[in-house]
Design an enzyme around this catalytic site. Sequence first.
Site, mmCIF file in Angstrom:
data_model
loop_
_atom_site.group_PDB
_atom_site.id
_atom_site.type_symbol
_atom_site.label_atom_id
_atom_site.label_comp_id
_atom_site.label_asym_id
_atom_site.label_seq_id
_atom_site.Cartn_x
_atom_site.Cartn_y
_atom_site.Cartn_z
ATOM 1 N N HIS B 267 39.453 36.445 27.971
ATOM 2 C CA HIS B 267 40.951 36.630 29.325
ATOM 3 C C HIS B 267 42.372 36.723 27.020
ATOM 4 O O HIS B 267 42.852 37.526 27.271
ATOM 5 C CB HIS B 267 41.408 35.255 29.235
ATOM 6 C CG HIS B 267 42.613 35.507 30.055
ATOM 7 N ND1 HIS B 267 42.815 36.066 31.212
ATOM 8 C CD2 HIS B 267 43.453 34.902 29.386
ATOM 9 C CE1 HIS B 267 43.962 35.127 31.131
ATOM 10 N NE2 HIS B 267 44.464 34.885 30.500
ATOM 11 N N GLU B 268 41.835 35.732 26.147
ATOM 12 C CA GLU B 268 43.154 35.428 24.792
ATOM 13 C C GLU B 268 42.588 36.205 24.179
ATOM 14 O O GLU B 268 43.683 37.031 23.979
ATOM 15 C CB GLU B 268 42.261 34.370 24.679
ATOM 16 C CG GLU B 268 42.445 32.602 25.632
ATOM 17 C CD GLU B 268 44.271 32.819 26.445
ATOM 18 O OE1 GLU B 268 44.770 33.829 25.915
ATOM 19 O OE2 GLU B 268 43.728 32.248 27.408
ATOM 20 N N HIS B 271 45.438 39.249 25.865
ATOM 21 C CA HIS B 271 45.728 39.081 24.766
ATOM 22 C C HIS B 271 46.590 38.804 23.378
ATOM 23 O O HIS B 271 47.359 40.188 23.426
ATOM 24 C CB HIS B 271 46.504 37.047 24.458
ATOM 25 C CG HIS B 271 46.824 36.920 26.459
ATOM 26 N ND1 HIS B 271 48.340 37.713 27.576
ATOM 27 C CD2 HIS B 271 46.117 35.717 27.252
ATOM 28 C CE1 HIS B 271 48.249 37.120 28.664
ATOM 29 N NE2 HIS B 271 47.237 36.209 28.612
ATOM 30 N N GLU B 297 49.717 39.129 31.026
ATOM 31 C CA GLU B 297 48.411 38.795 31.608
ATOM 32 C C GLU B 297 47.659 40.428 31.947
ATOM 33 O O GLU B 297 46.231 39.925 32.037
ATOM 34 C CB GLU B 297 49.096 37.996 32.103
ATOM 35 C CG GLU B 297 48.065 37.317 33.280
ATOM 36 C CD GLU B 297 47.733 35.924 32.272
ATOM 37 O OE1 GLU B 297 48.206 35.474 31.678
ATOM 38 O OE2 GLU B 297 46.599 35.070 33.609
#
Lengths: 502, 502
Positions: B267-268, B271, B297
Amino acid sequence: MTALTGQTLRANLKEQALLEEAMALAGWDQLTGMPQASGDFRAELQSYLASRYLAVATGEAAQELNKYFGQPTHLAELSTDDQALFKRFQSDYVRDASIPKAEYEAFQRLASQGQDAWTAARQADDYQLYAPVLAKLIQAKRQFIRYWRKDEATPYDVLLNQFEPGLTVDKLDRIFDQLKTGIADIRQQLKDDGVEPDASFLQRTVAVDKQRAYVWEAIQRLGYDAQKGRLDDTIHPFMQDLNRNDARITTRWSPNDYQMAILGVYHEAGHGLFAQNIDSKWDYTPFNKGIAMSIHESQSLFNEVMIGRSKDFWTSEFPRLQAAWPAALGDIELEQFYRGWMKTAPTLIRTEADPLTYPLHIIIRYEIEKALFNDDLPVADLEKLWNDKYEAYLGVRPDSALTGILQDIHWASGDFGYFPSYALGHLYAAQFLQAMEKELPVKDLLQAGNLAPLIAWRREHVWQYGASKTPAEILQTATGESLQPSYWLKLQTERYADVYQL
Amino acid sequence: MTALTGQTLRANLKEQALLEEAMALAGWDQLTGMPQASGDFRAELQSYLASRYLAVATGEAAQELNKYFGQPTHLAELSTDDQALFKRFQSDYVRDASIPKAEYEAFQRLASQGQDAWTAARQADDYQLYAPVLAKLIQAKRQFIRYWRKDEATPYDVLLNQFEPGLTVDKLDRIFDQLKTGIADIRQQLKDDGVEPDASFLQRTVAVDKQRAYVWEAIQRLGYDAQKGRLDDTIHPFMQDLNRNDARITTRWSPNDYQMAILGVYHEAGHGLFAQNIDSKWDYTPFNKGIAMSIHESQSLFNEVMIGRSKDFWTSEFPRLQAAWPAALGDIELEQFYRGWMKTAPTLIRTEADPLTYPLHIIIRYEIEKALFNDDLPVADLEKLWNDKYEAYLGVRPDSALTGILQDIHWASGDFGYFPSYALGHLYAAQFLQAMEKELPVKDLLQAGNLAPLIAWRREHVWQYGASKTPAEILQTATGESLQPSYWLKLQTERYADVYQL
């Protein structure tokens, strides 16, 4: 002229300090894991923060402060603390504002090029790639000295005085002559009559995480506050304080050289202790940050050499080290450990030198800097001079620029006159120890592993003041004397006589 | 009026960006190992940098820029890119300058108090300790809305529009109604006819350093550039980009929950990918930093959900995971792994929710925020309303404030209208995947572990633009349609039908 107050002064100093804190964080980050590709962006950020800093420190508001409190009647309106702060502000202001802005910026660019050229020269192991930029840096610094010079006896005195108020070539010549002779005598004696220790056990393997766990605990016994610091990995170890509650230390590791990590981390923790224990009344002032390097170094060296090379200390500490690393040290006796720990040998690299030979590395650099600024020594001749001096003073001759003149980054960054502070730090540390011994049973305390009184003594006599007193003032107040190199020589003579069984 | 140029505008934006970069570094540092005792000093530093930032963004020079380029004839003097930048500058300027400075600063203090009260309330597990400050924050935000509101249909629309240009209560009500019904249908079907997977192997122990080694390699396969990032430990994972060459990610670890680390770091890294791939022409502009949260997101969720929850992806990735952790996964079959990996169950905590139930957590917060700002819902009633909604929508009722209304820090920091972006990110991600499937053999590529074409697609259609286009524009250009929640519902329906063997 509008009336200004101590608060106006403090607000200006606080803004300077906050910008310094941001730069310090960005600098620490750059050396402890910043993504590799981000260098140009970081340079841009630091350049912006530095220009803001200069604008605050020398801009219109600073000019007004300088003019207003420069008048004795207005200065008298300030509290004693604020008067002291103004004097510091004023001398920084005069130093920074006396250089034309264009020349200042050109020097910054040159210093940046100097570091790049130094890196390139190191990669090619070729001093000549770096000599031309170095020559320009020296030329620019000579010009700065012309702007700065007042009543200093020689051009190089101007630089010395900036790093260490009141220091002169005349004083240093005498101090360093005494050291040169004294060190040569000790080394000759060890060579003639000493029994060389066996230090091979220092190369035994100790995993990095075990080294880390031990040193982190050990420096807390030496007084370092873990709530106000952290320990990170880097290439060239340093301490960076952002404020008195955030004094970060860094180190490098080798599984086969635990002495490097132990002494290195003791050393940086000594810097950290200083930063953590400055009186809170100096928060956000130059007395919190601008500590003379010699006095700062005396505290890191107090940890590293006065404590970390003391037999009394290892009497209580070695059993702890053994318990932490039984596989590596279980079969070593204290006496054997201490003798190996203290083995002295000349090195080509300053940062790898032992405490006995270290000052010789500084004296070589001092003599070269003095010749550069006072006798216009040509830059092209530097490498040969460097190598000749190493051969003469230490008996070793570099066979490459990498292990010779290219080993330090200081000159490449435009820092001249800085090296002597390292040697002064050694001398101060020994003189502090001697004064402490008059007041405290230091030997017994070290043997008992009770370091609290030694920590309290240094907090009271050194750390709390930050930069609000000069090194000479701190030394005089704490020890009752001006600098006496004899204490350092006496200590080394005794320690090495013991270790080498004279 | 002096003539201004695009360079004047760019210089102002650059100074804003550099101050943002310094704040970002200080913020990242605070959450990744800053010494504990240093909190007050850090708050002081951030407050100083924020005040400088505001001075640059709304000060005299900014006023002049706003006045000058606010005139169409002057605006036309700018390049197309600079015109776009000015419009962004202008809307930020109007937003920030329309709040009286005293009220802005009071709100900042209130937000700081709010976070302290939230922390204290969490320690005591007592919502009422925090409710009074929350009420004040909401009161202040209602006042801000009065300053900001132009033609928005309701007060809450003003907040939505700030986080997501063009978003309205009217649109969101329809989207969320569709989601509520759709998710309820899927969950009912799984409950009635599904075969519950066994996920017990997800709790097997995997040492943190092994988890770290795997995820660090895995995210590089997902496109994350290790030269432009780093991975650190923290409590609440986040990505912080300082610039496009420095997009740092953080995570937390548990030896008995490797799914948390894998999906969290995917997830990170999503980003991070966005930040690393913005066109360099937007360096030091708000188009590099001020990306709408929904679109950001969508990219983290693309990694986490579209890829990280895809059976095709695990076809190629699971053998790698097995090879990395043979002790934990050697006896697990791909099919068995994937079914356990996808198990869905309602949770009380938003950040622990699976992709199917996650939007319900957001819908609850959305409905409450809407009631607060459009219907003046009393703050004292919030906790009961929260718990009632969890029971109604998810079938679970918090028995403490900690697992209920005190779980998020957003409101305590004064952030209202922010939550819906999280749900939009899910919907955008699914719509991007669907569009990508029209152009690329996504299934085959995932099964072959060849992610490069998927990375290139996202760089071309999403990342390069940074914030220079609105989320709606990016979505329309990349997928040819406005937002269609049906893609997300279809994907979840198919995935869970497979996993639960419907």
